[in-house]
Design an enzyme around this catalytic site. Structure first.
Site, mmCIF file in Angstrom:
data_model
loop_
_atom_site.group_PDB
_atom_site.id
_atom_site.type_symbol
_atom_site.label_atom_id
_atom_site.label_comp_id
_atom_site.label_asym_id
_atom_site.label_seq_id
_atom_site.Cartn_x
_atom_site.Cartn_y
_atom_site.Cartn_z
ATOM 1 N N CYS A 1 0.846 -1.193 0.000
ATOM 2 C CA CYS A 1 0.000 0.000 0.000
ATOM 3 C C CYS A 1 0.892 1.258 0.000
ATOM 4 C CB CYS A 1 -0.948 -0.073 1.201
ATOM 5 S SG CYS A 1 -2.133 1.263 1.375
ATOM 6 N N HIS B 1 -7.826 -4.431 -3.061
ATOM 7 C CA HIS B 1 -6.682 -3.821 -2.398
ATOM 8 C C HIS B 1 -6.407 -4.492 -1.054
ATOM 9 C CE1 HIS B 1 -3.860 -0.494 -1.935
ATOM 10 N NE2 HIS B 1 -4.212 -0.445 -0.658
ATOM 11 N N ASP C 1 -9.171 -3.707 -7.510
ATOM 12 C CA ASP C 1 -8.694 -2.701 -6.547
ATOM 13 C C ASP C 1 -9.290 -1.342 -6.920
ATOM 14 O OD1 ASP C 1 -7.296 -0.901 -4.971
ATOM 15 O OD2 ASP C 1 -5.383 -1.948 -5.189
#
Length: 245
Positions: A132, A212, A179
């Site tokens: 991330c 994600h 995502d």
């Protein structure tokens, strides 16, 4: 947060009930979680946190996984004592929170960690893995630190730089097909530009159906249908590091 140009909120996912096998140390001006393999190694990996900070058990679990595969793993506090994002925080304040925590403003911390690994751990081969926020930071390292041997950027992209595709070390990019934070059109641009401009080995891999955070924020026992993708992505990470380190 994984896209430097348009950072968006992300869910914390499944928090692992996990204490960690390593120890917390002070490395110059920052704290870090450090875990060493069972046998001596001159290979080390810098594990870069997501927005939820260096103490998130999920990230320490990944560091311990790397140590179990023969690497000295160090997960530094790249926020340098500033509070990480909390799931209870107001997303409308996210941009203000991010202002002094840019994933492209970490040179001082990376330099300190590199010194520690070389001088105190005897590391001769150093890699980087980030998730991330840390995925974006790993992409940034690939543009700035040629002494690093290999990197794995997990759902993170540096976009707002002209040299974003001129990688200095082999880098694997991992994304989820669904995502919402890094849509496929952005992944497509990254892949095409790397093919055009990048002179070192690289790979962009998209996992069908994944969202994600799936590599480190989804528990396999809670998400059995996602287990094959989680395990494959983690194996890809380890294989990439092994290939170049």
């Amino acid at each position: 947060m994984a896209n430097e140009a348009r950072p968006c909120p992300c869910e914390i996912g499944d928090q692992i009930e996990y204490g960690g096998l390593g120890q917390e140390l002070q490395i110059e001006h920052i704290q870090a979680y450090v875990v060493k393999p069972a046998t001596a190694s001159d290979k080390a990996v810098i594990v870069i946190q997501d927005i939820f900070g260096w103490q998130l058990p999920n990230t320490r679990y990944m560091a311990d996984m790397l140590a179990a595969n023969g690497y000295i793993a160090v997960c530094p506090d790249f926020f340098v004592g500033k509070a990480p994002w909390s799931p209870s925080d107001d997303w409308s304040t996210f941009q203000a929170w991010l202002e002094d925590k840019k994933p492209t403003n970490i040179n001082k911390e990376v330099d300190a960690v590199l010194r520690f690994l070389k001088e105190q751990c005897g590391a001769k081969h150093i890699g980087a893995v980030g998730f991330c926020w840390g995925g974006t930071a790993t992409h940034y390292l690939a543009l700035q630190f040629p002494e690093v041997r290999a990197g794995v950027s997990v759902y993170g992209i540096v976009k707002e730089r002209e040299d974003s595709y001129e990688l200095k070390f082999p880098t694997l990019f991992i994304f989820g097909e669904k995502d919402p934070i890094i849509p496929l059109d952005q992944v497509g641009v990254l892949e095409s530009k790397l093919k055009e401009k990048c002179t070192v080995d690289h790979q962009v891999k998209i996992f069908p159906g994944q969202t994600h955070g799936f590599v480190h924020r989804k528990r396999e026992d809670v998400n059995p249908s996602d287990k094959p993708s989680i395990q494959e992505a983690r194996s890809d990470m380890l294989n990439w590091l092994s290939k170049y380190m």
